[in-house]
Design a protein around this motif. Structure first.
Motif, PDB file in Angstrom:
ATOM      1  N   ILE A 203      59.269  -7.578  78.641  1.00 26.19           N
ATOM      2  CA  ILE A 203      58.357  -6.600  78.046  1.00 26.19           C
ATOM      3  C   ILE A 203      57.749  -5.714  79.138  1.00 26.19           C
ATOM      4  O   ILE A 203      57.563  -4.512  78.951  1.00 26.19           O
ATOM      5  CB  ILE A 203      57.263  -7.307  77.222  1.00 26.19           C
ATOM      6  N   HIS A 204      57.488  -6.310  80.311  1.00 27.77           N
ATOM      7  CA  HIS A 204      56.981  -5.534  81.449  1.00 27.77           C
ATOM      8  C   HIS A 204      58.002  -4.487  81.882  1.00 27.77           C
ATOM      9  O   HIS A 204      57.652  -3.356  82.254  1.00 27.77           O
ATOM     10  CB  HIS A 204      56.668  -6.471  82.625  1.00 27.77           C
ATOM     11  N   GLU A 205      59.273  -4.845  81.812  1.00 32.32           N
ATOM     12  CA  GLU A 205      60.346  -3.906  82.146  1.00 32.32           C
ATOM     13  C   GLU A 205      60.333  -2.721  81.179  1.00 32.32           C
ATOM     14  O   GLU A 205      60.555  -1.579  81.569  1.00 32.32           O
ATOM     15  CB  GLU A 205      61.684  -4.643  82.067  1.00 32.32           C
ATOM     16  N   TRP A 206      60.068  -3.015  79.900  1.00 32.18           N
ATOM     17  CA  TRP A 206      60.036  -1.954  78.888  1.00 32.18           C
ATOM     18  C   TRP A 206      58.770  -1.106  78.978  1.00 32.18           C
ATOM     19  O   TRP A 206      58.838   0.120  78.851  1.00 32.18           O
ATOM     20  CB  TRP A 206      60.110  -2.571  77.488  1.00 32.18           C
TER      21      TRP A 206
ATOM     22  N   ILE B  70      51.472  -5.086  79.716  1.00 32.98           N
ATOM     23  CA  ILE B  70      51.522  -6.475  80.204  1.00 32.98           C
ATOM     24  C   ILE B  70      50.591  -6.703  81.385  1.00 32.98           C
ATOM     25  O   ILE B  70      49.899  -7.721  81.472  1.00 32.98           O
ATOM     26  CB  ILE B  70      52.962  -6.856  80.591  1.00 32.98           C
ATOM     27  N   GLU B  71      50.550  -5.753  82.306  1.00 32.48           N
ATOM     28  CA  GLU B  71      49.746  -5.929  83.516  1.00 32.48           C
ATOM     29  C   GLU B  71      48.274  -6.138  83.175  1.00 32.48           C
ATOM     30  O   GLU B  71      47.693  -5.361  82.414  1.00 32.48           O
ATOM     31  CB  GLU B  71      49.914  -4.713  84.432  1.00 32.48           C
ATOM     32  N   GLY B  72      47.686  -7.208  83.713  1.00 30.31           N
ATOM     33  CA  GLY B  72      46.283  -7.515  83.480  1.00 30.31           C
ATOM     34  C   GLY B  72      46.012  -8.284  82.202  1.00 30.31           C
ATOM     35  O   GLY B  72      44.856  -8.610  81.902  1.00 30.31           O
ATOM     36  N   ARG B  73      47.045  -8.613  81.458  1.00 30.62           N
ATOM     37  CA  ARG B  73      46.860  -9.320  80.182  1.00 30.62           C
ATOM     38  C   ARG B  73      46.702 -10.820  80.422  1.00 30.62           C
ATOM     39  O   ARG B  73      47.372 -11.402  81.283  1.00 30.62           O
ATOM     40  CB  ARG B  73      48.050  -9.049  79.254  1.00 30.62           C
ATOM     41  N   ASN B  74      45.839 -11.454  79.640  1.00 26.86           N
ATOM     42  CA  ASN B  74      45.618 -12.901  79.721  1.00 26.86           C
ATOM     43  C   ASN B  74      46.932 -13.636  79.493  1.00 26.86           C
ATOM     44  O   ASN B  74      47.622 -13.413  78.497  1.00 26.86           O
ATOM     45  CB  ASN B  74      44.586 -13.318  78.665  1.00 26.86           C
ATOM     46  N   GLU B  75      47.291 -14.526  80.425  1.00 26.06           N
ATOM     47  CA  GLU B  75      48.567 -15.235  80.354  1.00 26.06           C
ATOM     48  C   GLU B  75      48.681 -16.129  79.126  1.00 26.06           C
ATOM     49  O   GLU B  75      49.786 -16.447  78.675  1.00 26.06           O
ATOM     50  CB  GLU B  75      48.762 -16.080  81.620  1.00 26.06           C
ATOM     51  N   SER B  76      47.552 -16.544  78.564  1.00 25.60           N
ATOM     52  CA  SER B  76      47.589 -17.449  77.419  1.00 25.60           C
ATOM     53  C   SER B  76      47.772 -16.712  76.087  1.00 25.60           C
ATOM     54  O   SER B  76      48.003 -17.345  75.054  1.00 25.60           O
ATOM     55  CB  SER B  76      46.302 -18.277  77.361  1.00 25.60           C
ATOM     56  N   GLN B  77      47.687 -15.387  76.117  1.00 22.69           N
ATOM     57  CA  GLN B  77      47.805 -14.630  74.875  1.00 22.69           C
ATOM     58  C   GLN B  77      49.267 -14.515  74.455  1.00 22.69           C
ATOM     59  O   GLN B  77      50.128 -14.120  75.252  1.00 22.69           O
ATOM     60  CB  GLN B  77      47.219 -13.226  75.043  1.00 22.69           C
ATOM     61  N   PRO B  78      49.597 -14.850  73.206  1.00 21.95           N
ATOM     62  CA  PRO B  78      50.981 -14.703  72.754  1.00 21.95           C
ATOM     63  C   PRO B  78      51.346 -13.227  72.629  1.00 21.95           C
ATOM     64  O   PRO B  78      50.512 -12.403  72.218  1.00 21.95           O
ATOM     65  CB  PRO B  78      50.984 -15.383  71.388  1.00 21.95           C
ATOM     66  N   VAL B  79      52.585 -12.878  72.998  1.00 13.90           N
ATOM     67  CA  VAL B  79      53.059 -11.500  72.875  1.00 13.90           C
ATOM     68  C   VAL B  79      54.497 -11.502  72.382  1.00 13.90           C
ATOM     69  O   VAL B  79      55.249 -12.455  72.626  1.00 13.90           O
ATOM     70  CB  VAL B  79      52.989 -10.729  74.218  1.00 13.90           C
TER      71      VAL B  79
END
Length: 510
Positions: free
Chosen positions: A170-173, A178-187
């Motif tokens: 998703i970061h590639e897209w 994505i940058e700065g987003r909480n790692e525990s949040q589902p995406v």
């Protein structure tokens, strides 16, 4: 259609306070936006000898809904708009409505490509390759998105769509989401590289420039005061000059199109046709945050659409967009919905109250009662502070710098309210053609996905308003739109040929 110019001669009349002139024309198009431009081109291609007059209230064309900053420019092809394919009560996703919109957008795209190829439009600067992406970030929505992907992936028009829950992908897209987003949040995300960004103001200008070069008359600064049917069947469109009210002009014609965006409802009411009775309008205004920082804009190349809030209208689905306007790249986030009683951005605060008549009062009241959550949502939006609007942006772009964003006012949208035998009245999202039974007058009401589907809408109009000419026009329509009458999704090889050809002509890189 017997040309009106053969029936009457222009009449010049001097009164005590004003000068009234009368002119004859075969077709009057009210509104200088994408709809009138599209219909004008179609009619000029199908009947080159017809005289056409375009009437615009403002001092220039494409200043309301067709202006690039008054709409999202998505090129609605249903690749990313989740509201077109909600989760059904049986737990499945039906792609039918999305397919219908995608087919319609492909008709518009073919038409534009032909006009560019034939030199009827100067260039393809109105469209740019911008991937379309659906992005969700709750457990519930992350469970829905793969179901949507599974239903869409089987369809030819959506076969290149990708799906991922992998943050690196998703970061590639779209790195900014994505940058700065909480790692525990589902995406989760759907991604379609074949998406586009469309400047409908640019299209409108190129089309109308071609029309005026071929003899079409463009009258700006003209307010339509009355629309009357005369004894001989002709329509008399009485107008005044917005700069000098004493300068009157009456246009007599056999065919009228009311394509003035939110202003079409009041014009329809002025016409008095029975088919227009019972229609009302609910105006929804919008605001966007815009970022013109080139360094930031260069890091995001996508239109990222999320899920609408509970009670929000479909046009209020949040999205973080790449926009190309006048050769420059921007980011835009929104919309933040609101309410104003005017039907046009440059309209009157009296538009809504003046549109309420005895025939549409009940439908308006019933639709209002049934949509109290929408009213509550709009009131909440109106009360939002700048900090709250930035907080909404941060949900999609966690590292956003608030100082880079300015608040701009988008165009007005007037949602259709119509009679309903069971409920009395319903609020309808989308577009609606209203036509007199003899085909002499037609009006277009409603909003999204309007501009993206302008070509199929106007083809439907010409076929229904001029049924006696339908057969004679089919050949030229097929030249303008090679896939006319064919469902591309059901014809994969032909679809691939059409998609590749239009991509090449329009310089769209997938």
């Amino acid at each position: 259609m017997t040309p009106i110019r053969k029936i009457i001669k222009a009449n010049h009349c001097l009164s005590f306070r004003s000068i009234t002139m009368t002119e004859a024309t075969d077709v009057v198009l009210v509104g200088g936006g994408i709809m009138s431009a599209t219909l004008g081109i179609l009619l000029k291609e199908l009947e080159p000898s017809w005289e056409i007059t375009i009437v615009e209230r403002l001092d220039d064309i494409a200043q309301e809904s067709s202006n690039p900053w008054n709409n999202a420019g998505t090129g609605h092809s249903a690749l990313c708009e989740l509201n077109y394919a909600p989760l059904g009560s049986n737990g499945t996703v039906d792609p039918e409505r999305s397919l219908n919109i995608a087919e319609q957008f492909m008709i518009s795209r073919q038409f534009w490509a032909t006009l560019v190829s034939e030199g009827k439009m100067a260039d393809n600067s109105f469209i740019n390759s911008v991937p379309h992406m659906s992005f969700v970030m709750t457990d519930e929505h992350c469970a829905y998105l793969p179901k949507r992907f599974d239903a869409f992936k089987k369809q030819k028009l959506f076969e290149k769509m990708e799906f991922s829950t992998d943050r690196n992908k998703i970061h590639e897209w779209a790195p900014l989401v994505i940058e700065g987003r909480n790692e525990s949040q589902p995406v989760a995300a759907n991604y379609s590289a074949e998406g586009t960004d469309v400047d409908f103001g640019n299209i409108t200008r190129q089309m109308i420039e071609n029309l005026t070069s071929r003899g079409v008359k463009l009258l700006c600064n003209r307010h339509v005061e009355e629309i009357n049917r005369e004894a001989d069947g002709a329509w008399a469109i009485k107008t005044s000059d917005t700069r000098d009210n004493t300068q009157k002009l009456t246009l007599r014609t056999r065919f009228v199109f009311l394509g003035a965006g939110g202003g079409a409802l009041s014009l329809l009411q002025k016409s008095g046709i029975p088919e227009g009775r019972g229609y009302g309008g609910f105006p929804v205004s919008g605001l966007f945050l815009r970022n013109n920082n080139e360094a930031t804009a260069s890091r995001h190349n996508a239109k990222v659409y999320g899920q609408a809030s509970v009670g929000a209208p479909p046009m209020s689905v949040p999205h973080l967009d790449t926009r190309h306007v006048d050769g420059k790249r921007y980011l835009m986030f929104g919309p933040y919905a609101g309410f104003k009683p005017n039907f046009l951005k440059q309209g009157s605060m009296m538009d809504l109250p003046m549109s309420i008549h005895r025939d549409n009062l009940l439908p308006i009241l019933r639709a209002g009662w049934d949509n109290l959550p929408l009213t509550k949502y709009l009131l909440g939006e109106l009360r939002k502070t700048k900090e709250e609007r930035i907080a909404s942006l941060l949900e999609y772009y966690p590292n956003a710098n608030p100082d880079e964003w300015e608040l701009i006012t988008a165009g007005q949208r007037v949602q259709v309210i119509k009679k309903d035998n069971k409920k009395g009245g319903v609020l309808q999202f989308g577009t609606e053609l209203v036509m007199h039974e003899d085909g002499s007058l037609a009006a277009l009401l409603g909003a999204s996905p309007g501009a993206s589907t302008a070509v199929p809408l106007m083809i439907r109009l010409v076929n229904e308003c001029f049924p006696q000419r339908k057969d004679a026009w089919q050949g030229r329509l097929k030249e303008l739109i090679p896939g006319y009458g064919v469902k591309l999704n059901d014809n994969p090889e032909f679809a691939e040929e059409i998609i590749s050809h239009t991509a090449k002509v329009l310089d769209i890189h997938h």
